[in-house]
Design an enzyme around this catalytic site. Sequence first.
Site, PDB file in Angstrom:
ATOM      1  N   ARG A 234     -21.605  21.264 -30.000  1.00 56.20           N
ATOM      2  CA  ARG A 234     -22.219  20.017 -30.443  1.00 56.20           C
ATOM      3  C   ARG A 234     -23.022  19.439 -29.285  1.00 56.20           C
ATOM      4  NH1 ARG A 234     -21.924  21.446 -34.769  1.00 56.20           N
ATOM      5  NH2 ARG A 234     -20.792  20.640 -36.566  1.00 56.20           N
ATOM      6  N   ASP A 258     -28.076  25.585 -28.602  1.00 54.93           N
ATOM      7  CA  ASP A 258     -28.341  25.694 -30.033  1.00 54.93           C
ATOM      8  C   ASP A 258     -28.190  24.335 -30.698  1.00 54.93           C
ATOM      9  OD1 ASP A 258     -28.773  27.295 -32.467  1.00 54.93           O
ATOM     10  OD2 ASP A 258     -26.715  26.690 -32.954  1.00 54.93           O
ATOM     11  N   GLU A 263     -30.419  15.829 -32.193  1.00 58.97           N
ATOM     12  CA  GLU A 263     -31.029  16.847 -33.055  1.00 58.97           C
ATOM     13  C   GLU A 263     -31.398  16.351 -34.448  1.00 58.97           C
ATOM     14  OE1 GLU A 263     -27.888  19.866 -33.001  1.00 58.97           O
ATOM     15  OE2 GLU A 263     -27.607  19.531 -35.134  1.00 58.97           O
ATOM     16  N   HIS A 295     -30.001  24.847 -33.962  1.00 60.99           N
ATOM     17  CA  HIS A 295     -28.733  24.842 -34.737  1.00 60.99           C
ATOM     18  C   HIS A 295     -28.711  25.996 -35.744  1.00 60.99           C
ATOM     19  CE1 HIS A 295     -25.290  21.912 -35.818  1.00 60.99           C
ATOM     20  NE2 HIS A 295     -24.939  23.147 -36.117  1.00 60.99           N
TER      21      HIS A 295
HETATM   22  P1  NAD Z   1     -11.646  25.282 -33.804  1.00 60.68           P
HETATM   23  O1  NAD Z   1     -11.091  24.007 -34.339  1.00 60.68           O
HETATM   24  O2  NAD Z   1     -11.116  26.579 -34.317  1.00 60.68           O
HETATM   25  O3  NAD Z   1     -11.508  25.295 -32.201  1.00 60.68           O
HETATM   26  C1  NAD Z   1     -11.794  24.195 -31.399  1.00 60.68           C
HETATM   27  C2  NAD Z   1     -10.898  24.285 -30.173  1.00 60.68           C
HETATM   28  O4  NAD Z   1     -11.255  23.235 -29.280  1.00 60.68           O
HETATM   29  C3  NAD Z   1      -9.409  24.113 -30.496  1.00 60.68           C
HETATM   30  O5  NAD Z   1      -8.668  25.173 -29.935  1.00 60.68           O
HETATM   31  C4  NAD Z   1      -9.052  22.782 -29.844  1.00 60.68           C
HETATM   32  O6  NAD Z   1      -7.715  22.722 -29.350  1.00 60.68           O
HETATM   33  C5  NAD Z   1     -10.058  22.747 -28.706  1.00 60.68           C
HETATM   34  N1  NAD Z   1     -10.225  21.414 -28.143  1.00 60.68           N
HETATM   35  C6  NAD Z   1     -10.108  20.211 -28.765  1.00 60.68           C
HETATM   36  N2  NAD Z   1     -10.293  19.222 -27.862  1.00 60.68           N
HETATM   37  C7  NAD Z   1     -10.533  19.811 -26.664  1.00 60.68           C
HETATM   38  C8  NAD Z   1     -10.774  19.331 -25.365  1.00 60.68           C
HETATM   39  N3  NAD Z   1     -10.801  18.016 -25.112  1.00 60.68           N
HETATM   40  N4  NAD Z   1     -10.994  20.220 -24.379  1.00 60.68           N
HETATM   41  C9  NAD Z   1     -10.945  21.559 -24.619  1.00 60.68           C
HETATM   42  N5  NAD Z   1     -10.688  22.078 -25.842  1.00 60.68           N
HETATM   43  C10 NAD Z   1     -10.488  21.225 -26.843  1.00 60.68           C
HETATM   44  O7  NAD Z   1     -13.205  25.172 -34.031  1.00 60.68           O
HETATM   45  P2  NAD Z   1     -14.268  26.366 -34.106  1.00 60.68           P
HETATM   46  O8  NAD Z   1     -14.410  26.813 -35.520  1.00 60.68           O
HETATM   47  O9  NAD Z   1     -13.967  27.340 -33.033  1.00 60.68           O
HETATM   48  O10 NAD Z   1     -15.601  25.573 -33.730  1.00 60.68           O
HETATM   49  C11 NAD Z   1     -15.865  25.130 -32.406  1.00 60.68           C
HETATM   50  C12 NAD Z   1     -17.071  24.226 -32.454  1.00 60.68           C
HETATM   51  O11 NAD Z   1     -18.230  24.980 -32.813  1.00 60.68           O
HETATM   52  C13 NAD Z   1     -16.977  23.146 -33.535  1.00 60.68           C
HETATM   53  O12 NAD Z   1     -16.395  21.989 -32.988  1.00 60.68           O
HETATM   54  C14 NAD Z   1     -18.397  22.914 -33.931  1.00 60.68           C
HETATM   55  O13 NAD Z   1     -18.835  21.760 -33.263  1.00 60.68           O
HETATM   56  C15 NAD Z   1     -19.167  24.107 -33.422  1.00 60.68           C
HETATM   57  N6  NAD Z   1     -19.894  24.844 -34.462  1.00 60.68           N
HETATM   58  C16 NAD Z   1     -21.211  25.086 -34.256  1.00 60.68           C
HETATM   59  C17 NAD Z   1     -21.950  25.789 -35.205  1.00 60.68           C
HETATM   60  C18 NAD Z   1     -23.420  26.086 -34.991  1.00 60.68           C
HETATM   61  O14 NAD Z   1     -24.081  26.571 -35.929  1.00 60.68           O
HETATM   62  N7  NAD Z   1     -23.977  25.859 -33.818  1.00 60.68           N
HETATM   63  C19 NAD Z   1     -21.317  26.235 -36.367  1.00 60.68           C
HETATM   64  C20 NAD Z   1     -19.951  26.001 -36.537  1.00 60.68           C
HETATM   65  C21 NAD Z   1     -19.242  25.297 -35.581  1.00 60.68           C
END
Ligand code: NAD
Length: 328
Positions: A234, A258, A263, A295
């Site tokens: 994000r 990305d 955005e 994105h």
């Molecule tokens: P997920 O919930 O499986 O994993 C997120 C991880 O972050 C968890 O293990 C959680 O414990 C950890 N976390 C939470 N707070 C934290 C902190 N303060 N410090 C360190 N780690 C922390 O989520 P995911 O499916 O792996 O997605 C990760 C991120 O990817 C999402 O938050 C989303 O913003 C982003 N995303 C981007 C796209 C894109 O197209 N660019 C698409 C999907 C998701």
Amino acid sequence: MKVIIFSTHGFEKEFLVSANQQQHELFFAEVNLSEQTVNLAKGFDAVSVFVNDNASAIIVEELNRLGVKYIVLRSAGFNHVDYKRAKALGMRVARVPAYSPYAVAEHAVTLMLALNRNIIRAHNRIMDLNFSLDGLTGFDMRGKTAGIIGTGKIGAITTEILTGFGCRLLLYDIEENENLKNKINVQYTSLQDLFKEADIISLHCPLNEKTKYLINNDSIKLMKDKVMLINTSRGGLVNTKDVIIALKTGKIGYFGMDVYEEEEHLFFADHSEDILQDETIARLLTFRNVLITGHQAFLTKEALNNIAVTTINNINCFQEKKLCSTEL
Ligand code: NAD
């Protein structure tokens, strides 16, 4: 059921039509859901929204007044939807919790490799019949230390891919992933040590009040000179202005993004005829060691199919008045 799909993009329409199998009456609207467009939902049972639609309390109340009963999100994130207000009004809201963590992880690694090996610069040169290799030197990934912040679904897959390259992995998360702990060359550490030791840092944690501007002047100071920073998570995780300062001094050697903190004013639309007003993006575009995608990390056929199938399943569940596992 009659469903209006707000913010329909060309890339997703065929997947929604195919998943629907003519069960529901889908109306595709290209406009975002907003105060100006909410009236389009009159006469529909359900609305479907994407990441830059506005389903805040005031809009949800208007949808309810117009007779809309269901909101189906075509995304995992739901910070743009006041689902609590919707539920209080008796509406049901569901999302797509996971569509393809592989798509996002693979895109993060794509940015790493393209930056490392100067792929865009090399291609542009060859288009100009310049076959000189000067200035295109990269580095072997093998033996480099990669720091992964957030080791959930996407961070874990990124870890696995980089392990395959022979990288040493340093991980940080507030909840350690047991499946990663015993892998060779993989180790959990403190955030500070990760910043200090990593050659490449990739962000995979959610945006919240604790992680807002996780990458800022102070954390950048701890990092190795010429570090590579990748953000597919994000935009708000990164203070972009601080990153620009570090790019100007050479402290950050490579930046792949990305997602961008501002955005919503730019991404997912063609602005090629407009005069660019965003000074931050304008400055980022001047660096040869910055690679920006809009994105699109999620954008694979598999992910789009999963989003479409889950969205139609959610609508089916609501129509049949069944419990829905993806309901908020
Ligand atoms: P997920 O919930 O499986 O994993 C997120 C991880 O972050 C968890 O293990 C959680 O414990 C950890 N976390 C939470 N707070 C934290 C902190 N303060 N410090 C360190 N780690 C922390 O989520 P995911 O499916 O792996 O997605 C990760 C991120 O990817 C999402 O938050 C989303 O913003 C982003 N995303 C981007 C796209 C894109 O197209 N660019 C698409 C999907 C998701």
